[in-house]
Design a protein around this motif. Sequence first.
Motif, PDB file in Angstrom:
ATOM      1  N   ARG A  34      -1.277  10.893   4.765  1.00 14.61           N
ATOM      2  CA  ARG A  34       0.018  10.464   5.289  1.00 14.61           C
ATOM      3  C   ARG A  34       1.146  10.682   4.289  1.00 14.61           C
ATOM      4  O   ARG A  34       2.315  10.805   4.684  1.00 14.61           O
ATOM      5  CB  ARG A  34      -0.028   8.974   5.665  1.00 14.61           C
ATOM      6  N   THR A  35       0.813  10.704   3.008  1.00  8.94           N
ATOM      7  CA  THR A  35       1.842  10.846   1.978  1.00  8.94           C
ATOM      8  C   THR A  35       2.168  12.300   1.678  1.00  8.94           C
ATOM      9  O   THR A  35       3.340  12.677   1.542  1.00  8.94           O
ATOM     10  CB  THR A  35       1.391  10.155   0.675  1.00  8.94           C
ATOM     11  N   TRP A  75       0.824  -1.217   0.000  1.00  8.70           N
ATOM     12  CA  TRP A  75       0.000   0.000   0.000  1.00  8.70           C
ATOM     13  C   TRP A  75       0.854   1.261   0.000  1.00  8.70           C
ATOM     14  O   TRP A  75       0.523   2.242  -0.674  1.00  8.70           O
ATOM     15  CB  TRP A  75      -0.946   0.012   1.208  1.00  8.70           C
ATOM     16  N   SER A  76       1.956   1.245   0.757  1.00  8.26           N
ATOM     17  CA  SER A  76       2.785   2.451   0.839  1.00  8.26           C
ATOM     18  C   SER A  76       3.521   2.706  -0.471  1.00  8.26           C
ATOM     19  O   SER A  76       3.782   3.858  -0.833  1.00  8.26           O
ATOM     20  CB  SER A  76       3.777   2.355   2.000  1.00  8.26           C
ATOM     21  N   ILE A 100      -6.763   8.579   4.310  1.00  5.38           N
ATOM     22  CA  ILE A 100      -5.654   8.466   5.261  1.00  5.38           C
ATOM     23  C   ILE A 100      -4.336   8.300   4.516  1.00  5.38           C
ATOM     24  O   ILE A 100      -3.333   8.937   4.845  1.00  5.38           O
ATOM     25  CB  ILE A 100      -5.890   7.285   6.222  1.00  5.38           C
ATOM     26  N   GLY A 101      -4.345   7.438   3.497  1.00  9.20           N
ATOM     27  CA  GLY A 101      -3.124   7.219   2.723  1.00  9.20           C
ATOM     28  C   GLY A 101      -2.614   8.483   2.061  1.00  9.20           C
ATOM     29  O   GLY A 101      -1.408   8.786   2.110  1.00  9.20           O
ATOM     30  N   PHE A 140       1.141   4.601  -2.792  1.00 11.29           N
ATOM     31  CA  PHE A 140       1.105   6.042  -2.530  1.00 11.29           C
ATOM     32  C   PHE A 140       2.446   6.705  -2.854  1.00 11.29           C
ATOM     33  O   PHE A 140       2.486   7.882  -3.230  1.00 11.29           O
ATOM     34  CB  PHE A 140       0.687   6.308  -1.090  1.00 11.29           C
ATOM     35  N   GLY A 174      -4.463   3.340   5.642  1.00 13.48           N
ATOM     36  CA  GLY A 174      -4.106   3.635   4.266  1.00 13.48           C
ATOM     37  C   GLY A 174      -4.040   2.414   3.382  1.00 13.48           C
ATOM     38  O   GLY A 174      -3.735   2.534   2.200  1.00 13.48           O
ATOM     39  N   TRP A 175      -4.327   1.222   3.927  1.00  9.07           N
ATOM     40  CA  TRP A 175      -4.085  -0.004   3.169  1.00  9.07           C
ATOM     41  C   TRP A 175      -5.341  -0.660   2.600  1.00  9.07           C
ATOM     42  O   TRP A 175      -5.283  -1.778   2.115  1.00  9.07           O
ATOM     43  CB  TRP A 175      -3.359  -1.021   4.049  1.00  9.07           C
ATOM     44  N   GLN A 183      -9.940   5.019   4.023  1.00  2.00           N
ATOM     45  CA  GLN A 183      -8.547   4.588   4.061  1.00  2.00           C
ATOM     46  C   GLN A 183      -7.696   5.269   2.995  1.00  2.00           C
ATOM     47  O   GLN A 183      -6.524   5.580   3.227  1.00  2.00           O
ATOM     48  CB  GLN A 183      -8.477   3.074   3.909  1.00  2.00           C
TER      49      GLN A 183
END
Length: 371
Positions: free
Chosen positions: A218-219, A156-157, A214-215, A160, A204-205, A211
Amino acid sequence: MNIKPGNELITKPHYPILDGLRGIAAIIVVTFHLTEPLGTGHLDILVNHGYLAVDLFFLLSGFVMGYAYDDRWNKMSVGSFFKRRIVRLQPMVILGMTLGAIGFYFTDSAIWPLIHTVPLWKMLLVLLIGYTILPIPLSLDIRGWQEMHPMNSVGWSLFFEYIANILYAVWIRKFSKTALSILVVIAAIALAHLAITNGDVSGGWTLNVEQVRIGFTRTMYPFFAGLLLSRVAKPAKIKNAFLWCSVLIALILYMPRIGGAQHLWMNGLYESICIIIAFPLIVYIGASGVLQTKSEYKICKFLGDLSYPLYLVHYPLVYFYVAWISNHNGITIIKAWPYALVILIGSVALAYATLKWYDEPVRKWLRKKFA
């Protein structure tokens, strides 16, 4: 100007300390995932803030992106930029997803009841989508955890990360320092709002509206704060920077939950301060650090080289560990730590092996092919 071991001068300084810090954070991520199944929720995980390493990764990526590419756009196209990023990121994505698929049918646990009902064609479809790092819809969730990458959760990360790379190359690289500063301030406010209202930034996932929000949140701040930092910072010469930064990272990520269930905002405020203030400070100190011995350089290089492979290969092993924990009710850290240590050492060994026998040779071949 930096001097590498052997006294070879290079015209553009490298930041080996930042590479080393990325490795330190990657190792802490593994310890977070190994203690996560022993907790009952966010409030009592032993490595409670380990997930903040991802936010540090984003900030490091933004800093390195600006430093490496901001002055190349007069002789580099957007297409060639994306080729470079694909060559750097995709080989390990493909291997990480493949390892996750190999282990998929070999995990036996009641926490993943769907595994025993998933036809081969569906798993292969999810795997092929995973190779592209695109997220899968919930209708293709074959593990039951609502992950956008069921073969390897950490994907997931990377999804992003790619989005941030695209935004940088197509649009935000053209921003002036003032425009970029405004964007970073807005992103910081959004991040603080998310953290304080939710109690943390974890998430984020999953491919749903909440979600994905959120992702993105956070990015956006850490990546583009890192980009801004690369443009405005004037590194000084700081001794023992790697040691001090490593200690700070460990203290932040191993900090117990703050405020408990009654005062979630307190933990959210802590995480906001860490991401918005402490992480940029750590990156600045790391970029300003001076390595005084060849041993320090070798340690930082080893950790930096290991960091990305370790991040991509450890979770397929963690799935087995999580299944073992779930099949043995009442397991405590006292009983689990030898198994956790085996997974940690095995993850490091596997990461180093894939680095030397797969990632580096494949990237070298792809660079020649695209060149």
